[in-house]
Design a protein around this motif. Structure first.
Motif, PDB file in Angstrom:
ATOM      1  N   GLY B 251     -48.074  71.543  10.953  1.00 28.66           N
ATOM      2  CA  GLY B 251     -46.775  70.994  10.582  1.00 28.66           C
ATOM      3  C   GLY B 251     -45.831  72.058  10.064  1.00 28.66           C
ATOM      4  O   GLY B 251     -46.144  73.253  10.108  1.00 28.66           O
ATOM      5  N   ASP B 252     -44.661  71.606   9.593  1.00 27.06           N
ATOM      6  CA  ASP B 252     -43.731  72.524   8.939  1.00 27.06           C
ATOM      7  C   ASP B 252     -44.385  73.078   7.693  1.00 27.06           C
ATOM      8  O   ASP B 252     -45.095  72.365   6.987  1.00 27.06           O
ATOM      9  CB  ASP B 252     -42.471  71.760   8.502  1.00 27.06           C
ATOM     10  CG  ASP B 252     -41.536  71.562   9.657  1.00 27.06           C
ATOM     11  OD1 ASP B 252     -41.710  72.260  10.661  1.00 27.06           O
ATOM     12  OD2 ASP B 252     -40.645  70.693   9.564  1.00 27.06           O
ATOM     13  N   TYR B 254     -43.198  73.799   4.832  1.00 30.20           N
ATOM     14  CA  TYR B 254     -42.836  73.106   3.596  1.00 30.20           C
ATOM     15  C   TYR B 254     -43.623  71.806   3.447  1.00 30.20           C
ATOM     16  O   TYR B 254     -44.161  71.498   2.386  1.00 30.20           O
ATOM     17  CB  TYR B 254     -41.327  72.815   3.579  1.00 30.20           C
ATOM     18  CG  TYR B 254     -40.841  72.316   2.243  1.00 30.20           C
ATOM     19  CD1 TYR B 254     -40.528  73.233   1.238  1.00 30.20           C
ATOM     20  CD2 TYR B 254     -40.722  70.968   1.980  1.00 30.20           C
ATOM     21  CE1 TYR B 254     -40.105  72.790   0.002  1.00 30.20           C
ATOM     22  CE2 TYR B 254     -40.306  70.529   0.749  1.00 30.20           C
ATOM     23  CZ  TYR B 254     -39.989  71.442  -0.250  1.00 30.20           C
ATOM     24  OH  TYR B 254     -39.577  71.012  -1.468  1.00 30.20           O
ATOM     25  N   GLU B 255     -43.696  71.060   4.554  1.00 31.06           N
ATOM     26  CA  GLU B 255     -44.411  69.778   4.520  1.00 31.06           C
ATOM     27  C   GLU B 255     -45.878  69.975   4.175  1.00 31.06           C
ATOM     28  O   GLU B 255     -46.451  69.251   3.365  1.00 31.06           O
ATOM     29  CB  GLU B 255     -44.287  69.087   5.892  1.00 31.06           C
ATOM     30  CG  GLU B 255     -42.915  68.493   6.141  1.00 31.06           C
ATOM     31  CD  GLU B 255     -42.536  67.505   5.036  1.00 31.06           C
ATOM     32  OE1 GLU B 255     -43.359  66.625   4.739  1.00 31.06           O
ATOM     33  OE2 GLU B 255     -41.434  67.650   4.464  1.00 31.06           O
ATOM     34  N   ARG B 259     -47.504  68.547   0.948  1.00 26.13           N
ATOM     35  CA  ARG B 259     -48.427  67.420   1.075  1.00 26.13           C
ATOM     36  C   ARG B 259     -49.617  67.806   1.941  1.00 26.13           C
ATOM     37  O   ARG B 259     -49.788  67.307   3.042  1.00 26.13           O
ATOM     38  CB  ARG B 259     -47.695  66.232   1.687  1.00 26.13           C
ATOM     39  CG  ARG B 259     -46.850  65.460   0.667  1.00 26.13           C
ATOM     40  CD  ARG B 259     -46.035  64.367   1.311  1.00 26.13           C
ATOM     41  NE  ARG B 259     -44.810  64.882   1.903  1.00 26.13           N
ATOM     42  CZ  ARG B 259     -43.699  65.118   1.182  1.00 26.13           C
ATOM     43  NH1 ARG B 259     -43.670  64.900  -0.104  1.00 26.13           N
ATOM     44  NH2 ARG B 259     -42.625  65.582   1.773  1.00 26.13           N
ATOM     45  N   THR B 302     -41.019  67.890  -4.809  1.00 23.16           N
ATOM     46  CA  THR B 302     -40.541  68.403  -3.520  1.00 23.16           C
ATOM     47  C   THR B 302     -39.143  67.907  -3.227  1.00 23.16           C
ATOM     48  O   THR B 302     -38.671  66.930  -3.809  1.00 23.16           O
ATOM     49  CB  THR B 302     -41.451  67.939  -2.365  1.00 23.16           C
ATOM     50  OG1 THR B 302     -41.554  66.515  -2.429  1.00 23.16           O
ATOM     51  CG2 THR B 302     -42.822  68.542  -2.458  1.00 23.16           C
ATOM     52  N   GLY B 303     -38.540  68.590  -2.264  1.00 21.77           N
ATOM     53  CA  GLY B 303     -37.255  68.170  -1.712  1.00 21.77           C
ATOM     54  C   GLY B 303     -36.199  67.927  -2.774  1.00 21.77           C
ATOM     55  O   GLY B 303     -36.092  68.643  -3.762  1.00 21.77           O
TER      56      GLY B 303
END
Lengths: 221, 372
Positions: B251-252, B254-255, B259, B302-303
């Protein structure tokens, strides 16, 4: 020492140099490709040819395990075929070359096997052909070890060349045996030994110097 | 970042009138790629790769992370055919690597640069000649080689080392030579095999910055393998986690960092997020709440919610005493990312209320265990 002996000494030195240089050059010309092949034809290697590798390896070992003086006599028919005669300085180059070639091949093989396998992988990753890898990577990287190995060969050949008096090859060893030993002239023997020591020293120093010149690994940062 | 300044003059790389156009990046697609080594001498057959399917986007920096022996090296080498899969296909912009004849494979390899952990430089050649090697192998004319190599030497900041030999260089400088060499033929893909694993942290940062810069300027697709999460965190867009020959998570960056799903991924992530429990504390941790005095939680910020003042709200609105045990606030790809380990009283109602409140702020809270 009489001028006559001095003249013989110079002549013998010339013969020794002629034999050693010729056998060394021809032996390198033959032993280099043979050594490269031995080092690169094993399983999973650049020029994989396992059966041929085994056969050549056996021949090389057989030649190397034959005592030189036996080799000289055993291959007389071959020497006659190549040199036209089996007697004399030029004819003696044949057995010297036959002895030197497998020796050089093994030295080249060992030197190439010392090259970091990561370099072979890197050059394959660059799209190099097997032949390019040999020319551009393996031989330049192995050069310092090859130079030292060829120096060792030259020194060995000087030793071997002392035995070719048995087939009229002449040279310093022959002079020592015939005059120094058989005619009881210890000063000739001493002179021969001194010239041989000086010759070996000179060859070794030259080899060491060239090896240092081509070795970029030892330059400390 | 100061590491970028030496390459400020690098822009001509895309602008010059080269015989090859600025390459941009190629897409790489692994489709059910397996590599099995047959059983030998009493040992069972080994699968180095087990049906790996993975897409690498053109122009991306994709990291493949795994422990040693996980198969990441085999996966990387399948891209340029140094390792041949026993099943499945690897395609580069649609071109099936496994179907190429030796000449086709060599041509492909000129479009794929590769850098190595131990640099793999010729000790007998100067910096210039090392970088020139791939061009020489390709039969590039001499004057063009000189032009291109000098351009690359400038790009990697080694102008004063042009005539030096590798033994005269530091590890970081050697890797710069490796990078310049890998770029010589203007590849569309750059493979990095643990390129920073032999370097100290500061040198690692500058090499990673250089790779990122090159990716930005040339658009080359970068695929790197590493066992260090901070490398992924520093420069990758995408990450794939590999374990015993399988991709277990992708995945990305950051993701995945925010997580992580798989256990292995979590432990990799913990190494960079500063959220690992202090060892003395971890030893006292039990999974059983009975008789525990405190419950240990991990809260991931996050985010958009990364900056929410959740701790002060916990103590204010729930009247809960929160003990901070470990934590770190960071930015990944410019996005804030925090990770906090806290201890709260071990009462089920309190724990549930805390989890609910953090959830209401868009954050995740996870019970790690209990302490008596």
């Amino acid at each position: 020492m009489s001028p006559e002996i001095a003249r013989l000494l110079v002549e013998a030195l010339g013969q020794t140099l002629y034999m050693v240089a010729s056998a060394g050059l021809i032996g390198t010309a033959l032993g280099l490709p043979l050594g490269v092949f031995l080092a690169t034809s094993g399983r999973g290697e650049l020029f994989e040819a396992v059966a041929l590798n085994r056969v050549l390896g056996l021949i090389v070992n057989a030649t190397r395990s034959t005592p030189f003086i036996i080799l000289v006599v055993a291959i007389i028919p071959f020497t006659r075929l190549v040199a036209g005669t089996s007697i004399g300085t030029t004819a003696a180059i044949v057995p010297l070359t036959v002895a030197a070639t497998p020796f050089i091949a093994r030295i080249i093989e060992a030197a190439i096997r010392e090259v970091d396998g990561g370099l072979i992988e890197a050059s394959r990753a660059m799209g190099a052909t097997p032949l390019q890898i040999v020319r551009k990577v393996l031989l330049p990287e192995a050069l310092p070890a090859i130079v030292l190995g060829l120096t060792l060969t030259a020194v060995s050949l000087i030793g071997y060349s002392a035995m070719v008096g048995a087939v009229g090859g002449g040279g310093l060893g022959d002079l020592g045996i015939r005059f120094g030993y058989q005619r009881f002239m210890p000063e000739v023997m001493a002179a021969v030994v001194i010239v041989l020591i000086a010759l070996v020293q000179a060859v070794q120093s030259l080899g060491d110097w060239i090896a240092r010149r081509v070795n970029k690994r030892l330059r400390s940062a | 970042m100061n590491a970028l300044t030496p390459f400020a003059g690098a822009l001509p790389l895309t602008a010059d009138a080269a015989p090859l156009p600025p390459p941009g990046g190629a897409a790489i697609r692994f489709d059910a790629v397996s590599k099995r080594f047959p059983a030998k001498g009493g040992q069972a057959a080994v699968a180095a790769l087990d049906a790996v399917t993975l897409d690498v986007a053109p122009g991306s920096i994709t990291g493949i992370i795994g422990r040693s022996g996980a198969g990441k090296s085999t996966l990387l080498r399948a891209i340029n055919g140094l390792d041949r899969p026993t099943a499945g296909t690897v395609r580069i912009d649609g071109l099936d690597v496994g179907a190429l004849d030796p000449a086709g494979l060599r041509a492909l390899r000129r479009e794929i640069g590769m850098i190595f952990q131990h640099f793999a430089l010729l000790s007998s050649s100067t910096v210039f000649d090392n970088i020139a090697l791939p061009l020489e192998l390709a039969g590039t004319p001499r004057d063009e080689i000189t032009r291109r190599v000098d351009e690359l030497i400038e790009l990697v900041g080694l102008v004063d080392k042009r005539g030096r030999y590798p033994t005269e260089l530091s590890g970081g400088q050697k890797q710069r030579v490796g990078i310049a060499r890998a770029l010589a033929t203007r590849p569309r893909v750059l493979l990095s095999d643990e390129a920073t694993s032999a370097l100290d942290p500061e040198t690692t940062r500058s090499i990673l910055a250089l790779l990122k810069h090159i990716n930005a300027v040339t658009g080359v697709t970068v695929v790197l393998i590493t066992h260090e999460m901070h490398v992924i965190k520093e420069i990758c867009d995408r990450v794939a986690v590999i374990e015993t020959g399988r991709i277990i998570e992708t995945g990305d960056v950051y993701e995945v960092l925010a997580r992580p799903q798989a256990e292995t991924t979590r432990s990799f992530v913990a190494s960079v997020t500063g959220a690992a429990l202090p060892e003395a504390f971890a030893a006292r941790l039990t999974p059983h709440p009975e008789g525990a005095r405190q419950t240990v939680l991990r809260i991931v910020f996050t985010g958009a919610n990364a900056t929410a003042p959740v701790i002060s709200r916990l103590s204010r609105s729930l009247d809960v005493d929160v003990t901070i045990i470990a934590g770190q606030v960071d930015a990944i790809g410019g996005k804030p990312f925090g990770n906090l380990i806290v201890a709260i009283p071990a009462r089920p109602d309190v724990v549930d209320a805390v989890v609910a409140l953090t959830g209401a702020h868009g954050l995740q809270a996870e019970v790690l265990g209990h302490v008596t």
